[in-house]
Design a protein around this motif. Structure first.
Motif, PDB file in Angstrom:
ATOM      1  N   ILE A  93     -11.614  27.503  22.030  1.00 47.12           N
ATOM      2  CA  ILE A  93     -12.290  26.197  22.030  1.00 47.12           C
ATOM      3  C   ILE A  93     -11.331  25.049  21.738  1.00 47.12           C
ATOM      4  CG2 ILE A  93     -14.572  27.119  21.486  1.00 47.12           C
ATOM      5  CD1 ILE A  93     -14.150  26.301  18.603  1.00 47.12           C
ATOM      6  N   CYS A  94     -10.060  25.379  21.498  1.00 45.44           N
ATOM      7  CA  CYS A  94      -9.061  24.345  21.162  1.00 45.44           C
ATOM      8  C   CYS A  94      -8.850  23.395  22.342  1.00 45.44           C
ATOM      9  CB  CYS A  94      -7.752  25.037  20.793  1.00 45.44           C
ATOM     10  SG  CYS A  94      -6.379  23.911  20.526  1.00 45.44           S
ATOM     11  N   LEU A  95      -8.880  22.087  22.051  1.00 47.22           N
ATOM     12  CA  LEU A  95      -8.662  21.055  23.081  1.00 47.22           C
ATOM     13  C   LEU A  95      -7.196  20.785  23.355  1.00 47.22           C
ATOM     14  CD1 LEU A  95     -11.044  18.159  21.964  1.00 47.22           C
ATOM     15  CD2 LEU A  95     -11.310  19.580  24.000  1.00 47.22           C
ATOM     16  N   GLY A  96      -6.343  21.215  22.445  1.00 43.84           N
ATOM     17  CA  GLY A  96      -4.916  20.909  22.568  1.00 43.84           C
ATOM     18  C   GLY A  96      -4.547  19.526  22.063  1.00 43.84           C
ATOM     19  N   CYS A  97      -5.426  18.906  21.277  1.00 48.43           N
ATOM     20  CA  CYS A  97      -5.136  17.541  20.796  1.00 48.43           C
ATOM     21  C   CYS A  97      -4.055  17.537  19.727  1.00 48.43           C
ATOM     22  CB  CYS A  97      -6.401  16.885  20.253  1.00 48.43           C
ATOM     23  SG  CYS A  97      -7.080  17.690  18.779  1.00 48.43           S
ATOM     24  N   ARG A  98      -3.935  18.646  19.014  1.00 49.91           N
ATOM     25  CA  ARG A  98      -2.912  18.854  17.981  1.00 49.91           C
ATOM     26  C   ARG A  98      -3.058  17.901  16.794  1.00 49.91           C
ATOM     27  NH1 ARG A  98      -0.469  19.032  22.560  1.00 49.91           N
ATOM     28  NH2 ARG A  98       0.989  17.316  22.242  1.00 49.91           N
ATOM     29  N   TYR A  99      -4.269  17.454  16.514  1.00 52.83           N
ATOM     30  CA  TYR A  99      -4.502  16.715  15.264  1.00 52.83           C
ATOM     31  C   TYR A  99      -4.143  17.595  14.065  1.00 52.83           C
ATOM     32  CZ  TYR A  99      -7.288  13.334  17.919  1.00 52.83           C
ATOM     33  OH  TYR A  99      -7.709  12.389  18.804  1.00 52.83           O
ATOM     34  N   CYS A 100      -4.392  18.896  14.232  1.00 54.29           N
ATOM     35  CA  CYS A 100      -4.076  19.823  13.131  1.00 54.29           C
ATOM     36  C   CYS A 100      -2.601  19.727  12.765  1.00 54.29           C
ATOM     37  CB  CYS A 100      -4.429  21.257  13.535  1.00 54.29           C
ATOM     38  SG  CYS A 100      -3.737  21.759  15.124  1.00 54.29           S
ATOM     39  N   MET A 101      -1.746  19.658  13.786  1.00 51.30           N
ATOM     40  CA  MET A 101      -0.300  19.588  13.540  1.00 51.30           C
ATOM     41  C   MET A 101       0.078  18.273  12.880  1.00 51.30           C
ATOM     42  SD  MET A 101       0.949  21.320  17.104  1.00 51.30           S
ATOM     43  CE  MET A 101       2.677  21.075  16.829  1.00 51.30           C
ATOM     44  N   HIS A 106       1.634  20.153   4.951  1.00 48.82           N
ATOM     45  CA  HIS A 106       2.784  21.052   4.773  1.00 48.82           C
ATOM     46  C   HIS A 106       3.566  21.252   6.080  1.00 48.82           C
ATOM     47  CE1 HIS A 106       1.228  21.786   0.795  1.00 48.82           C
ATOM     48  NE2 HIS A 106       0.035  22.002   1.323  1.00 48.82           N
ATOM     49  N   LYS A 107       3.169  20.539   7.144  1.00 45.79           N
ATOM     50  CA  LYS A 107       3.865  20.565   8.444  1.00 45.79           C
ATOM     51  C   LYS A 107       4.041  21.994   8.973  1.00 45.79           C
ATOM     52  CE  LYS A 107       6.288  16.316   7.472  1.00 45.79           C
ATOM     53  NZ  LYS A 107       7.403  15.716   6.850  1.00 45.79           N
ATOM     54  N   ILE A 108       2.947  22.730   9.004  1.00 40.75           N
ATOM     55  CA  ILE A 108       3.025  24.150   9.334  1.00 40.75           C
ATOM     56  C   ILE A 108       2.721  24.488  10.800  1.00 40.75           C
ATOM     57  CG2 ILE A 108       1.989  26.412   8.856  1.00 40.75           C
ATOM     58  CD1 ILE A 108       3.939  25.431   6.664  1.00 40.75           C
ATOM     59  N   PRO A 109       1.599  24.068  11.367  1.00 37.27           N
ATOM     60  CA  PRO A 109       1.240  24.617  12.693  1.00 37.27           C
ATOM     61  C   PRO A 109       2.291  24.271  13.749  1.00 37.27           C
ATOM     62  CG  PRO A 109      -0.620  23.443  11.709  1.00 37.27           C
ATOM     63  CD  PRO A 109       0.593  23.114  10.878  1.00 37.27           C
ATOM     64  N   ARG A 110       2.523  25.221  14.639  1.00 35.29           N
ATOM     65  CA  ARG A 110       3.446  25.026  15.763  1.00 35.29           C
ATOM     66  C   ARG A 110       2.677  25.250  17.066  1.00 35.29           C
ATOM     67  NH1 ARG A 110       5.874  23.421  11.876  1.00 35.29           N
ATOM     68  NH2 ARG A 110       8.118  23.550  11.525  1.00 35.29           N
ATOM     69  N   TYR A 111       3.299  24.881  18.171  1.00 38.21           N
ATOM     70  CA  TYR A 111       2.606  24.865  19.458  1.00 38.21           C
ATOM     71  C   TYR A 111       3.401  25.651  20.493  1.00 38.21           C
ATOM     72  CZ  TYR A 111      -0.624  22.544  22.731  1.00 38.21           C
ATOM     73  OH  TYR A 111      -1.621  22.251  23.626  1.00 38.21           O
ATOM     74  N   GLU A 112       2.695  26.296  21.406  1.00 39.32           N
ATOM     75  CA  GLU A 112       3.369  27.063  22.460  1.00 39.32           C
ATOM     76  C   GLU A 112       3.731  26.120  23.612  1.00 39.32           C
ATOM     77  OE1 GLU A 112       1.626  31.544  22.144  1.00 39.32           O
ATOM     78  OE2 GLU A 112       0.319  30.072  23.083  1.00 39.32           O
ATOM     79  N   TRP A 113       4.794  25.368  23.415  1.00 36.72           N
ATOM     80  CA  TRP A 113       5.163  24.329  24.382  1.00 36.72           C
ATOM     81  C   TRP A 113       5.448  24.883  25.767  1.00 36.72           C
ATOM     82  CZ3 TRP A 113       4.256  19.618  22.789  1.00 36.72           C
ATOM     83  CH2 TRP A 113       4.313  19.334  21.422  1.00 36.72           C
ATOM     84  N   THR A 114       5.965  26.096  25.834  1.00 40.19           N
ATOM     85  CA  THR A 114       6.443  26.601  27.120  1.00 40.19           C
ATOM     86  C   THR A 114       5.371  27.361  27.910  1.00 40.19           C
ATOM     87  OG1 THR A 114       7.239  28.561  25.986  1.00 40.19           O
ATOM     88  CG2 THR A 114       8.834  26.789  26.301  1.00 40.19           C
ATOM     89  N   LYS A 115       4.152  27.482  27.368  1.00 43.45           N
ATOM     90  CA  LYS A 115       3.120  28.271  28.060  1.00 43.45           C
ATOM     91  C   LYS A 115       2.162  27.392  28.855  1.00 43.45           C
ATOM     92  CE  LYS A 115       3.438  32.442  25.608  1.00 43.45           C
ATOM     93  NZ  LYS A 115       2.791  33.481  24.837  1.00 43.45           N
ATOM     94  N   ASN A 116       1.560  27.980  29.879  1.00 38.56           N
ATOM     95  CA  ASN A 116       0.593  27.236  30.695  1.00 38.56           C
ATOM     96  C   ASN A 116      -0.696  26.945  29.929  1.00 38.56           C
ATOM     97  OD1 ASN A 116       2.250  27.162  32.891  1.00 38.56           O
ATOM     98  ND2 ASN A 116       1.459  29.075  33.767  1.00 38.56           N
ATOM     99  N   ASN A 117      -1.113  27.897  29.117  1.00 41.31           N
ATOM    100  CA  ASN A 117      -2.295  27.701  28.271  1.00 41.31           C
ATOM    101  C   ASN A 117      -1.865  27.777  26.812  1.00 41.31           C
ATOM    102  OD1 ASN A 117      -4.370  27.536  30.325  1.00 41.31           O
ATOM    103  ND2 ASN A 117      -3.855  29.690  30.715  1.00 41.31           N
ATOM    104  N   PRO A 118      -1.239  26.720  26.331  1.00 35.87           N
ATOM    105  CA  PRO A 118      -0.647  26.802  24.993  1.00 35.87           C
ATOM    106  C   PRO A 118      -1.674  26.889  23.884  1.00 35.87           C
ATOM    107  CG  PRO A 118      -0.386  24.601  25.917  1.00 35.87           C
ATOM    108  CD  PRO A 118      -1.028  25.434  26.983  1.00 35.87           C
ATOM    109  N   ARG A 119      -1.261  27.600  22.827  1.00 36.40           N
ATOM    110  CA  ARG A 119      -2.090  27.716  21.623  1.00 36.40           C
ATOM    111  C   ARG A 119      -1.317  27.154  20.434  1.00 36.40           C
ATOM    112  NH1 ARG A 119      -2.382  34.109  21.727  1.00 36.40           N
ATOM    113  NH2 ARG A 119      -0.261  33.634  22.330  1.00 36.40           N
ATOM    114  N   VAL A 120      -2.067  26.791  19.395  1.00 36.84           N
ATOM    115  CA  VAL A 120      -1.459  26.466  18.109  1.00 36.84           C
ATOM    116  C   VAL A 120      -1.187  27.798  17.414  1.00 36.84           C
ATOM    117  CG1 VAL A 120      -1.838  25.333  15.892  1.00 36.84           C
ATOM    118  CG2 VAL A 120      -2.708  24.275  17.986  1.00 36.84           C
TER     119      VAL A 120
END
Ligand code: SF4
Ligand code: SF4
Ligand code: SF4
Length: 257
Positions: A93-101, A106-120
């Motif tokens: 259900i993630c929109l990819g807005c990355r407000y979480c990041m 604590h600057k923890i969540p990272r993102y799958e920048w290189t994937k077509n359907n990236p996840r946190v």
């Protein structure tokens, strides 16, 4: 009543062996990202790292906040705080807005920048294991009792006892007891926590209280229907731009993300 679980990391005991790092990779089936684990960084394939600060080592991983900002800012509820303690993420259900990041103190969540359907991506406190009554893989692997797992209230007692028994060895506070409402990863340190790279001077109040107040004040952005979607589109586009700039900067430094 379900007791909240937690991890206690004690930097006075950590020998920097990397067993927690290796166990986390194995448990989560994450590929190798750096030949030297001490030079690795949190990333889409690295949920915990060990960092060296002079004579001391510390770990970084999701702190599993008691009242997490990532949960309070996510517009679709992709992040949830479980009764057991771990903060989990639903990629479906993630929109990819990355407000979480952006919001994580604590600057923890990272993102799958290189994937077509990236996840946190981030530590999930080995939820599958601990919901069966087991310990986390990193705590199982630690040979020095620097990382231990248990009930949060029990770990707080253990942490207080360690400080009381060896006051010369410890900075006399537990990081995570109250920071931003408290965390389910608790830290003991021989030196003030900012000297091990932890965020200093966080308010005691959960940061979500501040974000909710801020959101109350911008109804034209976070409202309903078309206005909401327009606002989300603009903010997401802007965040993508910021993130891309940051990403390029990090890559040009030769560091991993
Ligand atoms: S440390 Fe960041 S990602 Fe982890 S629970 Fe807290 S706010 Fe969320
Ligand atoms: S709790 Fe599990 S997912 Fe989190 S750092 Fe430890 S091994 Fe990795
Ligand atoms: S396994 Fe234990 S001693 Fe080794 S690096 Fe991790 S926390 Fe430190």
């Amino acid at each position: 009543m379900i007791k909240q679980k937690a991890i206690l990391f004690d930097a006075t005991l950590c020998v920097g062996c990397g067993e927690c790092y290796n166990a986390c990779k194995e448990q989560n089936k994450l590929p190798a990202t750096n030949d030297d684990f001490l030079k690795d960084h949190l990333g889409a394939n690295t949920y915990t790292v060990i960092e060296e600060y002079g004579d001391y080592y510390t770990r970084k991983l999701c702190m599993h906040c008691v009242e997490p900002t990532c949960v309070s800012v996510c517009p679709v509820g992709a992040f949830t705080k479980t009764e057991l303690g771990p903060v989990l993420y639903n990629p479906d259900i993630c929109l990819g807005c990355r407000y979480c990041m952006q919001s994580c103190p604590h600057k923890i969540p990272r993102y799958e920048w290189t994937k077509n359907n990236p996840r946190v991506r981030k530590c999930v406190m080995c939820y599958d294991k601990i919901s069966k009554g087991e310990s986390t893989a990193c705590a199982d692997a630690c040979p020095a009792e620097a990382t231990i797992f248990g009930d949060r209230d029990e770990l707080i007692k253990i942490a207080k006892q360690r400080i009381a028994e060896s006051p010369d060895s410890y900075y006399p506070e537990i990081y995570g007891l109250n920071e931003a409402g408290g965390t389910s990863v608790l830290i003991l340190s021989p030196v003030p926590f900012d000297q091990l790279g932890f965020a200093a001077n966080l308010p005691k109040e959960p940061l979500g209280n501040y974000t909710m107040r801020a959101l109350d004040k911008i109804p034209s952005v976070v409202g309903v229907g078309g206005v909401f979607l327009t606002g989300m589109y603009w903010l997401t586009k802007r965040k993508n731009e910021i993130a891309k700039e940051e990403n390029d900067t990090i890559k040009s430094d030769g560091k991993k993300i």
